[in-house]
Write a protein that holds these residues in place. Structure first.
Motif, PDB file in Angstrom:
ATOM      1  N   ARG A   1       1.537   7.488  -0.854  1.00  0.00           N
ATOM      2  CA  ARG A   1       0.735   8.512  -0.043  1.00  0.00           C
ATOM      3  C   ARG A   1       1.430   8.605   1.442  1.00  0.00           C
ATOM      4  NH1 ARG A   1      -4.634   5.334  -0.555  1.00  0.00           N
ATOM      5  NH2 ARG A   1      -4.796   5.346  -2.984  1.00  0.00           N
ATOM      6  N   ASP A   2       1.417   9.889   2.031  1.00  0.00           N
ATOM      7  CA  ASP A   2       2.073  10.028   3.371  1.00  0.00           C
ATOM      8  C   ASP A   2       1.723   9.195   4.491  1.00  0.00           C
ATOM      9  OD1 ASP A   2       3.429  11.779   1.958  1.00  0.00           O
ATOM     10  OD2 ASP A   2       2.785  13.568   2.888  1.00  0.00           O
ATOM     11  N   GLY A   3       0.319   8.496   4.283  1.00  0.00           N
ATOM     12  CA  GLY A   3      -0.158   7.587   5.284  1.00  0.00           C
ATOM     13  C   GLY A   3       0.351   6.228   5.304  1.00  0.00           C
ATOM     14  N   TYR A   4       1.278   6.035   4.371  1.00  0.00           N
ATOM     15  CA  TYR A   4       2.088   4.709   4.432  1.00  0.00           C
ATOM     16  C   TYR A   4       3.660   4.786   4.511  1.00  0.00           C
ATOM     17  CZ  TYR A   4      -2.001   2.342   2.558  1.00  0.00           C
ATOM     18  OH  TYR A   4      -3.082   1.782   2.592  1.00  0.00           O
ATOM     19  N   PHE A   5       4.370   4.060   5.080  1.00  0.00           N
ATOM     20  CA  PHE A   5       5.753   4.124   5.165  1.00  0.00           C
ATOM     21  C   PHE A   5       6.239   3.844   3.613  1.00  0.00           C
ATOM     22  CE2 PHE A   5       4.928   3.320   9.339  1.00  0.00           C
ATOM     23  CZ  PHE A   5       5.977   4.172  10.142  1.00  0.00           C
ATOM     24  N   HIS A   6       7.098   4.510   3.217  1.00  0.00           N
ATOM     25  CA  HIS A   6       7.573   4.342   1.474  1.00  0.00           C
ATOM     26  C   HIS A   6       8.724   3.349   1.651  1.00  0.00           C
ATOM     27  CE1 HIS A   6       5.962   8.451   0.456  1.00  0.00           C
ATOM     28  NE2 HIS A   6       5.058   7.889   1.164  1.00  0.00           N
ATOM     29  N   GLY A   7       9.174   2.633   0.546  1.00  0.00           N
ATOM     30  CA  GLY A   7      10.066   1.770   0.265  1.00  0.00           C
ATOM     31  C   GLY A   7      11.253   2.611  -0.107  1.00  0.00           C
ATOM     32  N   ARG A   8      12.293   1.992  -0.652  1.00  0.00           N
ATOM     33  CA  ARG A   8      13.313   2.533  -1.536  1.00  0.00           C
ATOM     34  C   ARG A   8      12.994   3.163  -2.886  1.00  0.00           C
ATOM     35  NH1 ARG A   8      18.366  -1.391  -1.195  1.00  0.00           N
ATOM     36  NH2 ARG A   8      19.184   0.663  -1.568  1.00  0.00           N
TER      37      ARG A   8
END
Lengths: 560, 192
Positions: free
Chosen positions: B57-64
């Motif tokens: 979700r865009d509301g979270y920072f994404h990992g690799r």
């Protein structure tokens, strides 16, 4: 750039701080009667008593080699049995199935020969009991086997007689006096930084986004410690030391690198004490270290420069080639790990070697082809001594004098054995690689097409022959063809050279040392270091350049 | 016969005794680490602080990128060689997605760790640059200000160990737990 420089300098300093006293300690542990002996003897006496080994008489090289093979073969058999029925044994929380026969064949050979090539994934392929009773156990016993051989050869060079020591005694001492105490310390350090150590195999968490994540766990730290100290390299998990549970922190990375490096780096010093030529120990160490630094420089530079294609695709080239690498290690600690793990022929990886840049990937390949830049526990040092004798022999031929090493004449008998040990290595790399590339059984396994595919195949056999165990892991190698072929290569790579070098030891120990005169060719000088360096480099280059051109160099030229 | 007894003893000592003793000791001194460094929230296990999670979700920072979608009962990478066409396809596709999620950026501004698969497929970290790069996306989805999120990222940067070893990095799970907390605090304020 400067950050990498300082990381490397500090780690080299730490290595020296550990390896020099460890070299002296191992001299005490194997060669002297003193405090170390008194401390450990009671434990060892219990082991001898329980196994019915009443006396530890000195052995000829033949009985020494026979005892070594017998113990190794029995451990192979018992482990084969355990893996084939692991499904019904206790401690199988991950529900691992019984292992398939050719994979079991490959796996037990892999761990007994100190290779640790893995055609399975630890998370699903092994029960907790197998991880302990087979994998962890063989990590001790295979490293102790290698150390015993090195100690026997050093003993042959430092005494005169008919015998080269007692195998059981050397083997038990290697385990009890060296590997076990170090493993206990390293295990506790690793756990402190987050490496799990538990009997439960699974843990489930509900994630922030509302999903479910299953974590594979187990007695990871105790395996991880001996995996590196014993230059074994087989991971608890499929991703090996890139897995955050095997190697969670930059400092665990430093601990693991020093663990796998310290015993191979300490042995030249042990040798220096034992033969009473400490300077010669230094010459051997320094020669290997120079070779190591050159190789490290190449892999660091290639990885930092990154994949040239990224730029062509309009993407950034800053930050280097991070494909297959972990953020916490970055380029510097990944490159250093790669260089150490293939020098000390450990074979654990903290980044995926298959995804290295072409020239970056050439370095681990070349280090395993040389197979003597420090090398694995014991056997690496045996290889260094083998090259030293070749260097002495070549120099002797050039100046027309009988070659001597530590006052012992190197004669045709020894040279024949040494040449056998020397030539086996390229033979069991190049012949099976050629065969695999000519057949479907081999080429079907290639996952990265083009020149890189050649590298994948050659890497697999080089790693097996050098008893390293790392891989270009894209290769789909869990097939009967790969299991059996690499299994055979690992056996030959390990035991032929061990037997040949024990025979050399048996021959050298009988020779009457000739006194050193002004005319003696000295082997404890920088000049000898240069000759040794050139010998290693020229023999390696002549043997392996063509295949390196076909694989990594050709790939480099196509993506430049 | 003696060799068989000897071999069996080796299995008992080093295959059973040593790992068991180490497990006992580790559970005694470092129980949190020895059991996987699990973070509990309201008594429920929500994460291991060492293992990344699949954030979509865009509301979270994404990992690799992870070819195994952070399935921690497995591990590994696709092992693409540098000249593999599938590597090119994946990287270009991921780059396009990032440009859609974070408008106004150029392709060559995407930090390299956001478009390369980690070795384990479970890397819990991203570089500080990769976290800062995602601030506009998370700000838009959560309604938190970019300044607040930038400050949050900076608070979550772990430096090099002992000032020398390793790389500066941000733990994505910990960062997202902090984001979640900010969002919850704000909604509680709005209610009251």
């Amino acid at each position: 750039m400067w950050n990498a420089f300082w990381q490397y300098i500090f780690i080299f300093l730490l290595l020296m701080v550990i390896a020099m006293p460890l070299g002296a300690y191992m001299y005490g542990a194997f060669f002297r009667k003193g405090a170390i002996d008194r401390f450990f003897s009671p434990v060892e006496r219990v082991i001898y008593k329980l196994s019915g080994l009443r006396s530890q008489e000195e052995m000829s090289w033949k009985s020494y080699g026979a005892a070594l093979l017998v113990v190794n073969v029995i451990l192979l058999g018992l482990s084969y049995g355990l893996l084939r029925v692991q499904h019904v044994l206790p401690l199988n929380g991950g529900k691992a199935e019984n292992m398939e026969p050719t994979l079991t064949f490959n796996t037990v050979i892999s761990f007994m020969t100190n290779t640790n090539l893995q055609h399975y994934s630890g998370e699903s392929g092994l029960s907790i009991l197998s991880q302990m009773a087979v994998i962890t156990m063989m990590m001790f016993t295979s490293a102790a086997t290698g150390l015993a051989v090195a100690i026997a050869l050093i003993r042959a060079l430092s005494q005169k007689g008919k015998t080269i020591g007692n195998f059981y005694q050397d083997f038990v001492r290697a385990n009890v006096r060296v590997l076990l105490p170090l493993s206990i310390v390293v295990t506790i350090l690793l756990v402190a930084f987050g490496v799990p150590q538990t009997f439960s195999a699974r843990m489930t968490v509900s994630t922030l986004e509302g999903g479910v994540q299953t974590l594979a766990l187990g007695p990871v730290a105790s395996l991880e410690a001996i995996k590196h100290l014993g230059t074994n390299g087989g991971g608890f998990f499929g991703a090996n030391s890139s897995h955050p549970f095997e190697n969670p922190h930059p400092l665990t990375n430093v601990i693991e690198m020093l663990s796998m490096w310290c015993i191979p780096a300490a042995l030249p010093f042990t040798y220096g004490y034992a033969v009473k030529k400490r300077k010669q120990g230094w010459v051997l160490f320094a020669t290997m270290f120079v070779l190591f630094i050159l190789m490290l420089g190449v892999v660091y530079k290639a990885e930092q420069a990154g994949n040239p294609l990224f730029g062509k695709w309009g993407l950034t080239t800053d930050g280097g080639n991070m494909e297959g690498k972990e953020v916490r290690f970055g380029i510097p600690l990944s490159s250093l790990f790669t260089a150490i793990t293939t020098s000390a022929t450990t074979g654990s990886v903290n980044n995926m070697h298959d995804s290295l840049t072409p020239i970056g990937g050439l370095v681990p390949l070349a280090l395993m082809m040389l197979n003597n830049v420090f090398g694995g526990d014991g056997v690496g040092f045996v290889n260094i001594l083998m090259y030293a004798m070749i260097a002495v022999f070549l120099s002797g031929l050039m100046v027309g004098r009988t070659p001597e090493f530590l006052g012992r004449k190197i004669e045709p008998k020894e040279m024949k054995l040494i040449v056998v040990a020397l030539l086996v290595h390229p033979l069991i790399i190049l012949a099976p690689s050629a065969f695999a590339l000519m057949t479907h059984m081999g080429t079907e396994a290639i996952s990265n097409p083009g020149f890189h595919g050649i590298s994948q195949v050659v890497y697999e056999f080089t790693s097996s022959a050098a008893n390293n165990g790392s891989g270009f892991e894209g290769l789909k190698d869990n097939t009967p063809f790969w299991n059996i072929s690499t299994g055979m290569v690992m056996l030959l790579g390990r035991y032929l050279s061990i037997i040949a070098m024990l025979a050399v030891a048996g021959s050298l120990v009988k020779k009457q040392p000739v006194p050193e005169t002004a005319g003696t060719f000295r082997t404890d000088t920088a000049t000898f270091g240069v000759i040794l360096f050139a010998t290693v480099f020229i023999i390696g280059a002549l043997t392996f350049f063509p295949v390196l051109i076909l694989g990594p160099v050709a790939e480099y030229l196509t993506i430049r | 016969m003696r060799a068989i007894r000897f071999a069996l003893l080796m299995i008992v000592l080093f295959g059973l005794g040593y790992p068991a003793a180490m497990t006992g000791l580790a559970q005694l001194i470092f129980p949190h680490q020895a059991n996987g460094s699990i973070i509990y929230e309201n008594g429920k296990p929500v994460a291991s602080e060492l293992i990344g999670q699949p954030f979509q979700r865009d509301g979270y920072f994404h990992g690799r990128p992870s070819s195994i979608q952070y399935d921690a009962s497995a591990s590994g990478s696709p092992n693409y060689g540098p000249s593999n066409k599938e590597l090119a396809e994946r990287m270009k596709k991921d780059a396009e997605q990032w440009l859609n999620k974070v408008p106004g950026k150029e392709k060559n501004e995407i930090p390299i760790d956001l478009i390369t698969n980690s070795g384990s497929g479970l890397d819990p970290h991203i570089s500080p640059a990769a976290a800062l790069f995602q601030v506009p996306m998370v700000a838009k989805a959560t309604g938190l200000s970019e300044q607040r999120l930038t400050r949050l990222v900076k608070e979550h940067i772990e430096g090099r160990a002992l000032g020398v070893f390793g790389e500066p990095r941000v733990n994505v799970v910990r960062l997202n737990m902090a984001v979640q907390k900010l969002v919850e605090e704000r909604s509680q304020r709005n209610e009251s």
